[in-house]
Design a protein around this motif. Sequence first.
Motif, mmCIF file in Angstrom:
data_model
loop_
_atom_site.group_PDB
_atom_site.id
_atom_site.type_symbol
_atom_site.label_atom_id
_atom_site.label_comp_id
_atom_site.label_asym_id
_atom_site.label_seq_id
_atom_site.Cartn_x
_atom_site.Cartn_y
_atom_site.Cartn_z
ATOM 1 N N VAL A 136 -24.414 81.181 61.291
ATOM 2 C CA VAL A 136 -23.386 80.880 62.290
ATOM 3 C C VAL A 136 -22.523 82.116 62.513
ATOM 4 N N LEU A 137 -22.254 82.450 63.788
ATOM 5 C CA LEU A 137 -21.428 83.609 64.098
ATOM 6 C C LEU A 137 -19.959 83.326 63.789
ATOM 7 N N GLN A 138 -19.309 84.309 63.163
ATOM 8 C CA GLN A 138 -17.884 84.203 62.843
ATOM 9 C C GLN A 138 -17.192 85.486 63.282
ATOM 10 N N VAL B 70 -26.179 95.266 68.296
ATOM 11 C CA VAL B 70 -26.422 94.239 67.274
ATOM 12 C C VAL B 70 -27.170 94.883 66.124
ATOM 13 N N LEU B 71 -26.672 94.679 64.922
ATOM 14 C CA LEU B 71 -27.297 95.198 63.712
ATOM 15 C C LEU B 71 -27.865 94.033 62.917
ATOM 16 N N ARG B 72 -29.148 94.069 62.618
ATOM 17 C CA ARG B 72 -29.768 93.067 61.742
ATOM 18 C C ARG B 72 -29.874 93.672 60.343
ATOM 19 N N LEU B 73 -29.246 93.047 59.363
ATOM 20 C CA LEU B 73 -29.196 93.569 58.002
ATOM 21 C C LEU B 73 -30.254 92.898 57.141
ATOM 22 N N LEU B 74 -31.126 93.688 56.546
ATOM 23 C CA LEU B 74 -32.166 93.172 55.659
ATOM 24 C C LEU B 74 -31.979 93.793 54.286
ATOM 25 N N ASP B 75 -31.692 92.970 53.302
ATOM 26 C CA ASP B 75 -31.471 93.451 51.944
ATOM 27 C C ASP B 75 -32.809 93.521 51.223
ATOM 28 N N LEU C 69 -49.738 77.489 59.291
ATOM 29 C CA LEU C 69 -48.664 77.959 60.168
ATOM 30 C C LEU C 69 -47.310 77.495 59.659
ATOM 31 N N VAL C 70 -46.314 78.374 59.797
ATOM 32 C CA VAL C 70 -44.922 78.012 59.540
ATOM 33 C C VAL C 70 -44.179 78.170 60.858
ATOM 34 N N THR C 71 -43.516 77.117 61.308
ATOM 35 C CA THR C 71 -42.882 77.142 62.624
ATOM 36 C C THR C 71 -41.379 76.910 62.519
ATOM 37 N N GLY C 72 -40.700 77.310 63.569
ATOM 38 C CA GLY C 72 -39.248 77.146 63.632
ATOM 39 C C GLY C 72 -38.650 78.255 64.474
ATOM 40 N N PRO C 73 -37.387 78.120 64.862
ATOM 41 C CA PRO C 73 -36.736 79.144 65.672
ATOM 42 C C PRO C 73 -36.442 80.400 64.854
ATOM 43 N N THR C 74 -36.013 81.455 65.529
ATOM 44 C CA THR C 74 -35.623 82.681 64.849
ATOM 45 C C THR C 74 -34.506 82.393 63.859
ATOM 46 N N GLY C 75 -34.639 82.957 62.656
ATOM 47 C CA GLY C 75 -33.603 82.775 61.651
ATOM 48 C C GLY C 75 -33.695 81.488 60.864
ATOM 49 N N LEU D 279 -57.386 74.941 61.722
ATOM 50 C CA LEU D 279 -56.022 74.701 61.254
ATOM 51 C C LEU D 279 -56.017 73.713 60.087
ATOM 52 N N GLU D 280 -55.327 74.092 59.017
ATOM 53 C CA GLU D 280 -55.282 73.245 57.824
ATOM 54 C C GLU D 280 -53.923 72.568 57.628
ATOM 55 N N ALA D 281 -52.835 73.264 57.983
ATOM 56 C CA ALA D 281 -51.506 72.685 57.760
ATOM 57 C C ALA D 281 -50.476 73.413 58.610
ATOM 58 N N VAL D 282 -49.409 72.688 58.938
ATOM 59 C CA VAL D 282 -48.276 73.273 59.656
ATOM 60 C C VAL D 282 -47.005 72.853 58.922
ATOM 61 N N LEU D 283 -46.153 73.833 58.661
ATOM 62 C CA LEU D 283 -44.871 73.580 57.998
ATOM 63 C C LEU D 283 -43.753 73.986 58.962
ATOM 64 N N ALA D 284 -43.006 73.001 59.465
ATOM 65 C CA ALA D 284 -41.828 73.297 60.293
ATOM 66 C C ALA D 284 -40.611 73.326 59.383
ATOM 67 N N GLN D 285 -39.651 74.183 59.699
ATOM 68 C CA GLN D 285 -38.474 74.249 58.834
ATOM 69 C C GLN D 285 -37.221 74.673 59.592
ATOM 70 N N ARG D 286 -36.082 74.345 58.991
ATOM 71 C CA ARG D 286 -34.762 74.780 59.436
ATOM 72 C C ARG D 286 -33.967 75.130 58.191
ATOM 73 N N LEU D 287 -32.860 75.835 58.379
ATOM 74 C CA LEU D 287 -31.944 76.126 57.282
ATOM 75 C C LEU D 287 -30.639 75.369 57.512
ATOM 76 N N VAL D 288 -30.207 74.616 56.517
ATOM 77 C CA VAL D 288 -28.916 73.928 56.591
ATOM 78 C C VAL D 288 -27.946 74.593 55.634
ATOM 79 N N ARG D 289 -26.688 74.653 56.037
ATOM 80 C CA ARG D 289 -25.667 75.240 55.169
ATOM 81 C C ARG D 289 -25.302 74.263 54.047
ATOM 82 N N LEU D 290 -24.979 74.836 52.898
ATOM 83 C CA LEU D 290 -24.616 74.039 51.733
ATOM 84 C C LEU D 290 -23.098 73.920 51.630
#
Length: 576
Positions: free
Chosen positions: A214-216, A279-284, A317-323, A440-451
């Motif tokens: 989330v942008l802050q 825009v700077l994308r930071l990858l550690d 396949l792993v699917t989902g939006p950017t990020g 195709l053997e499997a598809v994994l869709a995912q999202r990230l939720v904040r804790l």
Amino acid sequence: MTDLITRLQKQGVLDGETADAVRSASASGVPLDEALIAKSGLPEERILRIFAEEFSVPFVELEGRLPSREFLSSFPARILLQRRLLPLREEDGAVVVATCRLFDTAGIDELRMTTGRQMRAVLASSPDIERSLRRLLGVGADTVQSMISDGDVPVTVLTDEAEAGVDLSAAAEDASIVRFVNQVLREAIDLRATDVHFEPFENELRVRYRIDGVLQDAAVPVEIRRFQAAIVSRLKILSGLDIAEKRLPQDGRIKLLVAGREIDVRVSVIPMLHGEAVVLRLLDRSAALLGLAQLGMSDEDQRLFQRILELPHGIVLVTGPTGSGKTTTLYAALSQINDISRKIVTIEDPIEYHLRGINQIQVSEKSGLTFARGLRSILRHDPDVILVGEIRDFDTAEIAVQASLTGHLVFSTLHTNDAPGALTRLVDMGIEPYLVASSLEAVLAQRLVRLICPECRATVSSEETDRLRRQYGDVIPAALFRGRGCRFCQHTGYRGRTGVFECMQVTDTIRSLILERASSRQIREAAAREGMRSLREDGWRLVRAGVTTVEEVVRVTRDERTDGGRMADDSHSGPA
């Protein structure tokens, strides 16, 4: 002072050896508070509270007591930041100033002489003071103030016409500009930001961090707009871009070493109405890779995914939006199956993490090394497992299918909202249904939720819990939690993220539906009958565990479809 050390020794706060060391340091001219912090090993806050009681100086918690920015602007930012002083208010003709060093009066004396006002000290911890100053003054406030007062850098670089007589290269190398850019990057990394946005508007240069997805807003001095061109030029120089080119987008990279951590920064510069946005994308790169157990999957999904990884061939396949964490999941999968008996080759854009024992190829559009061309070459290197960073077009999809049919296990990502949508997307790309069904053997869709932030986690009121249960049903537990917002989570109520997943194995039933060119809705219904949980259903698992909120699950699964086209819960989507 000796009496205080003796009392602390009698109270058991200090042992004899430590007390002697403190006395010795104090006798040599080190202020007592600094000597105690350095020699005793006690937390700073405990020492400050001892002094507050001993010398009748109030100790204050700064949360909720911060002054206005207007009040703070009447004091030199340089002195406040260097001396760690925070003026709180004016009271009885004197300015109440929070300090973390009771016996080092040089800072308060300097502030008194500079402003001509009387000062009265109260105590607060240094992390509290530094955090509050950064929040109120903005990152790099002392640097910006020195640039304005010194006049080292042009302050009217706002338009193309104004830039005509300015040496932007020299301005970008100015020590103050270099320091300010470094301060922003350091703060972004400290706050766990994944992206930094520099956005020019008519009257401001807005800086924002993306934290936990989330942008802050980043607190920066308003005067920074005057140095926009020099800041952008500095970022261009760091990333090897052309500082004279202001009409076309540019992309570059920066490698940073911050506190022993290697940070790879992807830089994107685009001309906007009021100047160039960056825009700077930071990858550690030094961040520890997660294993499957740390991704956040349910036990059932983890067992299913583990079985999928043991397949000899096919496409996963792993699917989902950017990020949404797709790359992290794929790297965890590769790490799980990486052993001496397999040759694993990846082609990525960019390579986000270096994986020991895995052959990684960087896509280079300029030199003609595309996903499709690289994938053709990989097949001649006798791989067992292939990772394609993303299936973007028909050529890449076709080669991936052929690779899976010739005995390779292929992993890749696809931008679709859910798992069933990946099947129809491949068909839409032009891949024949019988090839999709057989490869195709499997598809994994995912999202990230904040804790929920553990520092400010609190129980939701029974009235609101009842309302949410009426809205979403019995999937909502009787006890809900939410973060109130505190300094540890930048007052968002959330800190950190985990995944929610929708794991669909391509069974014989689903293969038949693919051959019939069934819609994604029909495929979803069949997968659900065979036990697949949707993203939102998996999200409720985390709500029941008390680690995230209803609002967060609803926010990241708003695009989930439950019928022929209507979004889930659109009619009463609730808070998000």
